[in-house]
Design a protein around this motif. Sequence first.
Motif, mmCIF file in Angstrom:
data_model
loop_
_atom_site.group_PDB
_atom_site.id
_atom_site.type_symbol
_atom_site.label_atom_id
_atom_site.label_comp_id
_atom_site.label_asym_id
_atom_site.label_seq_id
_atom_site.Cartn_x
_atom_site.Cartn_y
_atom_site.Cartn_z
ATOM 1 N N UNK A 1 -9.636 -83.517 -2.577
ATOM 2 C CA UNK A 1 -10.856 -84.187 -2.130
ATOM 3 C C UNK A 1 -10.651 -85.692 -2.177
ATOM 4 N N UNK A 2 -10.726 -86.342 -1.015
ATOM 5 C CA UNK A 2 -10.494 -87.789 -0.927
ATOM 6 C C UNK A 2 -11.805 -88.586 -0.928
ATOM 7 N N UNK A 3 -12.828 -88.054 -0.292
ATOM 8 C CA UNK A 3 -14.093 -88.783 -0.182
ATOM 9 C C UNK A 3 -14.773 -88.895 -1.554
ATOM 10 N N UNK A 4 -15.233 -90.089 -1.865
ATOM 11 C CA UNK A 4 -15.948 -90.306 -3.121
ATOM 12 C C UNK A 4 -17.457 -90.146 -2.954
ATOM 13 N N UNK A 5 -17.979 -90.562 -1.790
ATOM 14 C CA UNK A 5 -19.419 -90.468 -1.553
ATOM 15 C C UNK A 5 -19.702 -90.148 -0.095
ATOM 16 N N UNK A 6 -20.737 -89.351 0.119
ATOM 17 C CA UNK A 6 -21.283 -89.113 1.454
ATOM 18 C C UNK A 6 -22.758 -89.452 1.390
ATOM 19 N N UNK A 7 -23.159 -90.466 2.139
ATOM 20 C CA UNK A 7 -24.545 -90.922 2.154
ATOM 21 C C UNK A 7 -25.243 -90.338 3.377
ATOM 22 N N UNK A 8 -26.259 -89.532 3.143
ATOM 23 C CA UNK A 8 -26.953 -88.814 4.208
ATOM 24 C C UNK A 8 -28.357 -89.371 4.384
ATOM 25 N N UNK A 9 -28.554 -90.156 5.423
ATOM 26 C CA UNK A 9 -29.866 -90.712 5.730
ATOM 27 C C UNK A 9 -30.655 -89.708 6.576
ATOM 28 N N UNK B 1 -18.252 -81.354 -4.149
ATOM 29 C CA UNK B 1 -19.135 -82.502 -4.384
ATOM 30 C C UNK B 1 -20.333 -82.090 -5.236
ATOM 31 N N UNK B 2 -20.960 -83.087 -5.817
ATOM 32 C CA UNK B 2 -22.235 -82.882 -6.504
ATOM 33 C C UNK B 2 -23.290 -83.721 -5.787
ATOM 34 N N UNK B 3 -24.525 -83.299 -5.916
ATOM 35 C CA UNK B 3 -25.639 -84.072 -5.367
ATOM 36 C C UNK B 3 -26.099 -85.042 -6.447
ATOM 37 N N UNK B 4 -25.933 -86.346 -6.198
ATOM 38 C CA UNK B 4 -26.253 -87.343 -7.220
ATOM 39 C C UNK B 4 -27.518 -88.136 -6.929
ATOM 40 N N UNK C 1 -36.594 -87.604 -1.411
ATOM 41 C CA UNK C 1 -37.133 -86.684 -0.414
ATOM 42 C C UNK C 1 -37.561 -87.412 0.855
ATOM 43 N N UNK C 2 -37.170 -86.805 1.971
ATOM 44 C CA UNK C 2 -37.485 -87.323 3.314
ATOM 45 C C UNK C 2 -36.892 -88.709 3.567
ATOM 46 N N UNK C 3 -35.876 -89.072 2.776
ATOM 47 C CA UNK C 3 -35.252 -90.374 2.967
ATOM 48 C C UNK C 3 -33.733 -90.314 2.918
ATOM 49 N N UNK C 4 -33.170 -89.840 1.809
ATOM 50 C CA UNK C 4 -31.719 -89.919 1.659
ATOM 51 C C UNK C 4 -31.217 -88.936 0.606
ATOM 52 N N UNK C 5 -30.005 -88.401 0.844
ATOM 53 C CA UNK C 5 -29.278 -87.624 -0.154
ATOM 54 C C UNK C 5 -27.884 -88.235 -0.269
ATOM 55 N N UNK C 6 -27.338 -88.230 -1.483
ATOM 56 C CA UNK C 6 -25.992 -88.746 -1.704
ATOM 57 C C UNK C 6 -25.158 -87.685 -2.405
ATOM 58 N N UNK C 7 -24.018 -87.383 -1.815
ATOM 59 C CA UNK C 7 -23.055 -86.470 -2.416
ATOM 60 C C UNK C 7 -21.923 -87.290 -3.015
ATOM 61 N N UNK C 8 -21.453 -86.876 -4.192
ATOM 62 C CA UNK C 8 -20.377 -87.578 -4.887
ATOM 63 C C UNK C 8 -19.296 -86.579 -5.273
ATOM 64 N N UNK C 9 -18.058 -87.007 -5.210
ATOM 65 C CA UNK C 9 -16.939 -86.130 -5.549
ATOM 66 C C UNK C 9 -17.138 -85.507 -6.923
#
Length: 567
Positions: A258-266, A233-236, A240-248
């Motif tokens: 790799x099946x997941x397209x996005x991981x949203x980390x709150x 994944x890449x960090x797209x 800061x102190x709110x959210x990170x999004x990982x993308x395939x």
Amino acid sequence: MRNKKFLALSMAILLILLAVAGCGKKDDAVVDKPTDTAGGENDEVAAIDSEQYLNLILSAEPSTLDASKGSDSYSNGILNNVLEPLTRLEEDENQANFLAPAGAENWEHNEDGTVWTFKIRDSVWSDGVKVRAQDYEYGIKRSVAKETAAPYAYLLTPIKNAEKVNSGELSVEELGVKSLDDNTLEITLESPTPYFLSLTYQRVMLPQREDIVEQYGDKYGSELDTLVYNGPFTLTSWVHNSELILTKNENYWGKDEVKLQNINLKIIQDENAVYNSLSNGSVDLATANKPEWKEKFMKDENLTHLEVVNPNTFFMFFNTQDKVFKNANIRKAFSAAINREELANVIFHGVHAPAYGWVPPNINIGDDEYRTVAESPVKKLADQNPDPKALLIKGLEELGMDPDPSKLTVKISLGATDQWFRTFGEYLQQMYIKNLGVNFEVEQMEWPVFNSNVEEGDFQIGYMAWGAEFNDPIAMLSLLKSDSAAIGTGWVNPRYDELIELSAKEMDPVKRLEYFKEAEKILLYDEAALAPVVYQRLNVFQYKYVNNLGVTPFGTQGYKYGFTQGR
């Protein structure tokens, strides 16, 4: 003073997010692969959800995504998913670990196991630049270099000249790591090392691009635009102190897996907010140890329950350079005064287990679990000192201070500001006033501030947790060597250092056990440089449509094989 950074596992409601770390029984079977009656590959792909994403939680901001300089679990979990180590510790269908090729497609060693050669697979970074053996060489050398002050540099001491390079005695060019060509990395060890391959998936051996590090300097790893990636994944997005999004990562060598397209980390710290997010379906996975919430989620037929036993120790640690806590008897008093059974039941709801040793459960020595064959130094200390106040008075007298405990004021620093930590701090305050008669102050702050203060030695007592990086007692015990920048106690004991060095080279598990037992006794009973509190147990709940996230305590497969089916 050397810079010191820490693994930010200090959250009592530690959320298993970036790699569902832990092992244990599953109340419901998790679908390992999407299948249908035909069993064909195209049908298999069609069986999973058309939109592949996960909504998860981080309980704190990653300190840095500089693989050499960071040490907290939040950044480590991100790095496992955006960078490709030489190897990955993956899991089979029975959750048993096996070492899998990753950045290296194969490897070999000489007859005595002191020279290892890794064949780096053909792949590219997220910006299209070829991944080379030199990137792994640079990453390792940067982690060992003295000026980097990498908190995990101690892990690499088996590499030839690593200790001398890290101390500044030798230049980094003398480290036993070199690229023979763009696709061949050679690593030479000081001596045969029983756990060397377990180091090849650690953050301090991740590849780094020298041109990128030099371009951004001190800002490297602190912002989205200072990073490149060669992992699944890449960090797209990084608010800061709110959210990170990982993308395939479409440039990843294994992108077809790799099946997941996005991981949203709150980033959510409040415990009730986490539970409500899981309850209303806005997140797909969370930990719930509060009895009332655990009971609620156990009854929810949409959730899978994983009872997780992690090799993590929650502990208090003392600044041995402090004018008060430089005295061993005072440190021993503060350790012996902890009622671990009560604390485990009242504060941790009976989920976690009282900790009487530094090495946590699920760590093996030979064929045995270490905790079952080793002694319990903290238990011995508490049993022999039923009135810990006497130890405190003795220590104050040794320092030439007023021996009246009521005249002494001490402070604990906590690296979080949420309600749970306020409750925890109040409990500690009452406990120490009752058992030692001291004035006990609690200072709460955000993790980055706490981390910075401890680096500078600006604290008396700290609190956090640490998880073993690999399945060997040395993974925990080496943290307290005097040349380790891992835990900021400032503590030095030559015999302890010697025992850890002996155990690192000894291939006989019986002899290693004796070295470890003596070292743990020095650390916790004789010197009390830190005070273990509890061993971590977790109740993780995830929706049944979530599949193939890693569940073992040492695994590093992260989200690579994850997918959803039936959301």
